[in-house]
Design an enzyme around this catalytic site. Sequence first.
Site, PDB file in Angstrom:
ATOM      1  CB  CYS A 121      25.929  34.228  41.999  1.00  0.00           C
ATOM      2  SG  CYS A 121      26.919  35.153  40.586  1.00  0.00           S
ATOM      3  CB  CYS A 139      24.160  34.886  38.786  1.00  0.00           C
ATOM      4  SG  CYS A 139      25.759  33.809  39.078  1.00  0.00           S
TER       5      CYS A 139
END
Length: 375
Positions: free
Chosen positions: A59, A62
């Site tokens: 991600c 993230c």
Amino acid sequence: MNRLLKHIIVTLLACWTTIKYAQQGEGVSFLDNPAWQSLLTQAQAANKPILVDCYTAWCGPCKMMVSQVFTQKKLGDYLNGRFVCAKIDMEKGEGPELAKKFSVKAFPTFLYLTKEGTLMNSAVGGCTADEFIERTERTLSGKTLEVLQTKYEGGERSEEFMVQYIVTLDEHMKRKEAMQLALELLEGKEKELLESKGLYDLFFRYIREPFHPLFRYVQEHQDEFKAQYDPQQLDDKLYQVWSAHASDFFKQEGSVYKIDEEGLNRYFEEMTRFPLFKGDEIMLRNHLLVAEYQRDWNKYAQICNEAIRKQDVSDGILYNWASRIGNGTITSATRKMITGWVKKRLSEIRKNTTAENYRYIAYYEQLLASFNPKK
């Protein structure tokens, strides 16, 4: 005595784990993939609620949060004293089970839990440190989506409430509903943007069309808005909107694109009515886009050539232009022109080779070989 000793051991364990997994610097201190029961035990021992960063290894947002947001001192100062913070990979260990339990379907998702593990609120997506603090303040003050939804259904429509409700909807991936409410709230409120930070923030989130009345108003009065708010943020907003919409004037019909010439000309005229951050760069990109849609690579090359004459062009851009043009149908004059760009730049690099440009020697040599294949 045994109970006291157990409490001391748990407390020391919590402190040791937090120190062990704290991020470098003065940012947020996270427990790294703790066992779920251990996390609950530590939260109860510390008498603090829990904040969980639900992430995955792949991600991008993230990683951005970890490297750019959670490392900030002001966010560490705010969160470390209020929560037991943990980061848990949703695809490993207990992660999949927790994702199912708390309906985590997008990343990053941030779970706000009581010390017993009961969900208080959640938020989805990356954000700035200030936005994260605002999210958290709403949770701690009880202004969760469920509470706000009840008030909205009860008829609450004050501006402050609506701004908060719209942002919270967006954080819970209800973006279509948030967009609709934001556009309704903003309609006809051009002159109120200067006095209302909440409305101005909604403008940034949801107004993405260059011909929208609010966008035109802000651009026309940009000096006033720059005096009131962050000028660089506004420049970036204007740049992003104008950069994104030239393609709207092309419609594919079979294997070709039909151009809305009138709309495109209006678009270019409107763009130049007022000073625009990196306006020349936006105009160049859009004219190149037009030539690309038209598949007129000779025209594309002429636009590039004019840019090269007027400004320094990075190797990355020059290589990209030459490669794209070389793959199209072009005249011998155009081929000679782009070969000239590449040879000149290759000569410059060989005279002044650096750690950054040395790799382009091979790239440019390959380009020249493709332009002039051996018979």
